[in-house]
Write a protein that holds these residues in place. Structure first.
Motif, PDB file in Angstrom:
ATOM      1  N   ALA A 105       9.584 -15.469 -21.842  1.00  0.00           N
ATOM      2  CA  ALA A 105       8.992 -15.354 -20.509  1.00  0.00           C
ATOM      3  C   ALA A 105       7.586 -15.943 -20.489  1.00  0.00           C
ATOM      4  CB  ALA A 105       8.954 -13.895 -20.085  1.00  0.00           C
ATOM      5  N   ARG A 106       7.236 -16.521 -19.336  1.00  0.00           N
ATOM      6  CA  ARG A 106       5.897 -17.056 -19.117  1.00  0.00           C
ATOM      7  C   ARG A 106       5.390 -16.632 -17.748  1.00  0.00           C
ATOM      8  NH1 ARG A 106       5.179 -23.243 -21.401  1.00  0.00           N
ATOM      9  NH2 ARG A 106       5.692 -22.823 -23.584  1.00  0.00           N
ATOM     10  N   ASP A 107       4.128 -16.275 -17.694  1.00  0.00           N
ATOM     11  CA  ASP A 107       3.522 -15.895 -16.427  1.00  0.00           C
ATOM     12  C   ASP A 107       3.564 -17.083 -15.462  1.00  0.00           C
ATOM     13  OD1 ASP A 107       2.208 -14.432 -14.532  1.00  0.00           O
ATOM     14  OD2 ASP A 107       0.314 -14.278 -15.620  1.00  0.00           O
ATOM     15  N   GLY A 108       4.052 -16.858 -14.260  1.00  0.00           N
ATOM     16  CA  GLY A 108       4.116 -17.913 -13.266  1.00  0.00           C
ATOM     17  C   GLY A 108       5.250 -18.899 -13.443  1.00  0.00           C
ATOM     18  N   ALA A 109       6.168 -18.622 -14.360  1.00  0.00           N
ATOM     19  CA  ALA A 109       7.231 -19.585 -14.661  1.00  0.00           C
ATOM     20  C   ALA A 109       8.148 -19.820 -13.470  1.00  0.00           C
ATOM     21  CB  ALA A 109       8.053 -19.103 -15.853  1.00  0.00           C
ATOM     22  N   ARG A 110       8.471 -21.083 -13.267  1.00  0.00           N
ATOM     23  CA  ARG A 110       9.542 -21.488 -12.368  1.00  0.00           C
ATOM     24  C   ARG A 110      10.730 -21.910 -13.223  1.00  0.00           C
ATOM     25  NH1 ARG A 110       7.678 -24.822  -7.023  1.00  0.00           N
ATOM     26  NH2 ARG A 110       6.022 -23.419  -6.296  1.00  0.00           N
ATOM     27  N   LEU A 111      11.820 -22.252 -12.586  1.00  0.00           N
ATOM     28  CA  LEU A 111      12.967 -22.763 -13.328  1.00  0.00           C
ATOM     29  C   LEU A 111      12.581 -24.027 -14.082  1.00  0.00           C
ATOM     30  CD1 LEU A 111      15.903 -22.252 -13.977  1.00  0.00           C
ATOM     31  CD2 LEU A 111      16.529 -23.403 -11.859  1.00  0.00           C
ATOM     32  N   SER A 112      11.727 -24.854 -13.479  1.00  0.00           N
ATOM     33  CA  SER A 112      11.290 -26.091 -14.138  1.00  0.00           C
ATOM     34  C   SER A 112      10.497 -25.819 -15.397  1.00  0.00           C
ATOM     35  CB  SER A 112      10.454 -26.936 -13.167  1.00  0.00           C
ATOM     36  OG  SER A 112       9.300 -26.224 -12.750  1.00  0.00           O
ATOM     37  N   THR A 113       9.884 -24.630 -15.507  1.00  0.00           N
ATOM     38  CA  THR A 113       9.119 -24.281 -16.710  1.00  0.00           C
ATOM     39  C   THR A 113      10.032 -24.238 -17.929  1.00  0.00           C
ATOM     40  OG1 THR A 113       7.624 -22.956 -15.337  1.00  0.00           O
ATOM     41  CG2 THR A 113       7.517 -22.610 -17.719  1.00  0.00           C
ATOM     42  N   ALA A 114      11.214 -23.676 -17.743  1.00  0.00           N
ATOM     43  CA  ALA A 114      12.173 -23.622 -18.849  1.00  0.00           C
ATOM     44  C   ALA A 114      12.594 -25.027 -19.267  1.00  0.00           C
ATOM     45  CB  ALA A 114      13.390 -22.801 -18.450  1.00  0.00           C
ATOM     46  N   LEU A 115      12.755 -25.923 -18.292  1.00  0.00           N
ATOM     47  CA  LEU A 115      13.114 -27.304 -18.631  1.00  0.00           C
ATOM     48  C   LEU A 115      11.980 -27.996 -19.370  1.00  0.00           C
ATOM     49  CD1 LEU A 115      14.973 -28.595 -15.443  1.00  0.00           C
ATOM     50  CD2 LEU A 115      15.942 -27.805 -17.607  1.00  0.00           C
ATOM     51  N   GLY A 116      10.734 -27.723 -18.979  1.00  0.00           N
ATOM     52  CA  GLY A 116       9.601 -28.322 -19.661  1.00  0.00           C
ATOM     53  C   GLY A 116       9.431 -27.816 -21.070  1.00  0.00           C
ATOM     54  N   ASN A 117      10.061 -26.677 -21.360  1.00  0.00           N
ATOM     55  CA  ASN A 117       9.967 -26.069 -22.693  1.00  0.00           C
ATOM     56  C   ASN A 117      11.334 -26.068 -23.369  1.00  0.00           C
ATOM     57  OD1 ASN A 117       8.350 -24.711 -24.630  1.00  0.00           O
ATOM     58  ND2 ASN A 117       9.159 -22.729 -23.972  1.00  0.00           N
ATOM     59  N   LEU A 118      12.148 -27.061 -23.030  1.00  0.00           N
ATOM     60  CA  LEU A 118      13.558 -27.036 -23.406  1.00  0.00           C
ATOM     61  C   LEU A 118      13.777 -27.062 -24.915  1.00  0.00           C
ATOM     62  CD1 LEU A 118      16.156 -26.771 -21.876  1.00  0.00           C
ATOM     63  CD2 LEU A 118      16.331 -29.259 -21.789  1.00  0.00           C
ATOM     64  N   ASP A 119      12.957 -27.805 -25.646  1.00  0.00           N
ATOM     65  CA  ASP A 119      13.131 -27.843 -27.100  1.00  0.00           C
ATOM     66  C   ASP A 119      12.997 -26.446 -27.706  1.00  0.00           C
ATOM     67  OD1 ASP A 119      13.550 -30.544 -27.047  1.00  0.00           O
ATOM     68  OD2 ASP A 119      11.534 -31.092 -27.698  1.00  0.00           O
ATOM     69  N   HIS A 120      12.018 -25.704 -27.226  1.00  0.00           N
ATOM     70  CA  HIS A 120      11.825 -24.338 -27.715  1.00  0.00           C
ATOM     71  C   HIS A 120      12.979 -23.444 -27.300  1.00  0.00           C
ATOM     72  CE1 HIS A 120       8.952 -20.619 -28.046  1.00  0.00           C
ATOM     73  NE2 HIS A 120       9.897 -20.616 -28.961  1.00  0.00           N
ATOM     74  N   VAL A 121      13.403 -23.566 -26.044  1.00  0.00           N
ATOM     75  CA  VAL A 121      14.502 -22.751 -25.539  1.00  0.00           C
ATOM     76  C   VAL A 121      15.765 -22.982 -26.366  1.00  0.00           C
ATOM     77  CG1 VAL A 121      16.050 -22.388 -23.575  1.00  0.00           C
ATOM     78  CG2 VAL A 121      13.578 -22.630 -23.191  1.00  0.00           C
ATOM     79  N   VAL A 122      16.128 -24.237 -26.534  1.00  0.00           N
ATOM     80  CA  VAL A 122      17.336 -24.570 -27.293  1.00  0.00           C
ATOM     81  C   VAL A 122      17.175 -24.186 -28.762  1.00  0.00           C
ATOM     82  CG1 VAL A 122      18.804 -26.469 -28.062  1.00  0.00           C
ATOM     83  CG2 VAL A 122      18.016 -26.381 -25.688  1.00  0.00           C
ATOM     84  N   GLY A 123      15.944 -24.314 -29.265  1.00  0.00           N
ATOM     85  CA  GLY A 123      15.681 -23.994 -30.665  1.00  0.00           C
ATOM     86  C   GLY A 123      15.873 -22.534 -31.022  1.00  0.00           C
TER      87      GLY A 123
END
Length: 293
Positions: A105-123
Motif C-alpha cells: 500500500a502507498r498513501d495516495g495510490a491510484r491504480l496507475s501507482t501499482a503499474l508504475g511499481n509493477l516490477d516490485h508488485v510482480v517481484g
C-alpha cells in the motif's frame, strides 16, 4: 446506493451484520452502523497459499485510524494490523500459520501507482493478490482530474495481465468504497467541516462541504457516478478472468457511520472501521475458488 447489487452482496451483508443494533445518536454524530460480528468463515483459499500480496492506498496503510498514533497507524490496518482489528494477517495466520501477508500500500495510490511499481508488485510472486485501489482515482483535486473509466479499465487489465504472466495468482478485487457516504456522515459536523476545509485531500468531493446548493450537489453526484463506473469496470474485467473474484460490492455497500470514521480527518476508517473492512474482505475471500472440495 446508486445501483442495485447482486444477490451475493445482499446475502453477505445480511450474514455479517445480522443481530447487531445501531448505537444511539447525538446531534453531531450519526448512529454507528451495525458492526460485523465474528464469523466462523474459513476461506478455503487460505489453506492453499503461503504468499498473499495486498495492493492498496491510505486505507490499507491505516492512515489516521488511531488518534494517539502517528498519521500512519500500521497496527490498525485491516490487512496487516494487530489482533485489535482482527486483520487479514491475524485471521490468515490463525487458519494457516504458513501464510505471509505483504502489503504494498502507498498513501495516495491510484491504480496507475501499482503499474508504475509493477516490477516490485510482480517481484512479490503472489499466490493470492488482493487489490483495493480506485478511491484516489475519484478523490481528485477536481472533477476534471478524476481518472476516466476507460483509462481505469485499461490500467486494471494491464495489472491483472502482469500478475497472470508471473505466478497467475487468484485475485480478489475490492470495489471502490462509497465516497459520498463520508460527506453524508460529516457535513453536519462543524469540526469535520473545518478539517475538510483545511486539507487539499479529495477536493472533488469535499470542497465547500457545507454547500448544499445544486452545483455542489451535482459535483458530489459526479464523484459517486465515477465510483459506480469504476465498480462496473471492476466487475466486467474480473468476470472475464477465471482466476478473479470481486467482493461483490460488500465494502462499497457497508454504511460506514461516524464511529467507524477517523476522528482526525473524518474521512479514513477509524480502528472500528478498519475492523469492519477486515471482516468484509475476509468474508469475501470465502468466494475465491480453491482446489479444496
Amino acid at each position: 446506493m446508486r445501483r442495485a447489487r447482486g444477490a451475493f452482496a445482499a446475502a453477505l451483508l445480511a450474514a455479517v451484520l445480522a443481530g447487531c443494533t445501531p448505537a444511539a445518536s447525538t446531534p453531531d454524530e450519526t448512529p454507528a452502523a451495525p458492526t460485523p460480528t465474528p464469523t466462523e468463515v474459513r476461506p478455503a483459499i487460505i489453506d492453499e497459499v503461503t504468499r498473499i500480496v495486498v495492493l492498496g492506498d491510505s486505507v490499507t496503510l491505516g492512515v489516521n485510524a488511531c488518534p494517539a498514533e502517528d498519521r500512519i497507524c500500521g497496527s490498525a490496518s485491516w490487512a496487516t494490523g494487530n489482533a485489535e482489528v482482527d486483520s487479514l494477517a491475524v485471521r490468515a495466520a490463525a487458519q494457516n500459520p504458513a501464510v505471509e501477508v505483504q502489503s504494498l500500500a502507498r498513501d495516495g495510490a491510484r491504480l496507475s501507482t501499482a503499474l508504475g511499481n509493477l516490477d516490485h508488485v510482480v517481484g512479490e510472486h503472489a499466490q493470492l493478490a488482493i487489490v483495493f485501489l480506485g478511491a484516489n482515482d475519484a478523490c481528485a483535486p477536481s472533477l476534471g482530474e478524476m481518472t476516466e473509466p476507460e483509462q481505469f479499465r485499461d490500467e486494471l487489465g494491464q495489472l491483472l495481465d502482469a500478475l497472470a504472466a508471473d505466478t497467475d495468482p487468484e485475485v480478489l478485487l475490492v470495489e471502490v468504497p462509497d465516497l459520498e457516504n463520508v460527506w453524508e456522515q460529516g457535513h453536519g459536523n462543524g469540526r469535520a467541516l473545518r478539517v475538510w476545509a483545511s486539507t487539499p485531500a479529495c477536493r472533488s468531493l469535499l470542497a465547500d462541504a457545507e454547500d448544499t446548493g445544486p452545483a455542489a450537489e451535482a459535483r458530489r453526484a459526479a464523484v459517486s457516478d465515477r465510483v459506480e463506473a469504476f465498480n462496473t469496470v471492476i466487475e466486467d474485467v474480473c468476470a472475464a478472468r477465471p482466476r478473479c473474484t470481486t467482493d461483490g460490492g460488500a465494502v462499497h455497500d457497508h454504511p460506514f457511520r461516524s464511529p467507524e470514521l477517523s476522528s482526525i480527518d473524518y474521512f479514513h476508517p477509524s480502528e472500528d472501521g478498519q475492523r469492519v473492512v477486515a471482516e468484509l474482505i475476509w468474508a469475501a475471500l470465502a468466494r475465491v475458488p480453491s482446489g479444496t472440495p
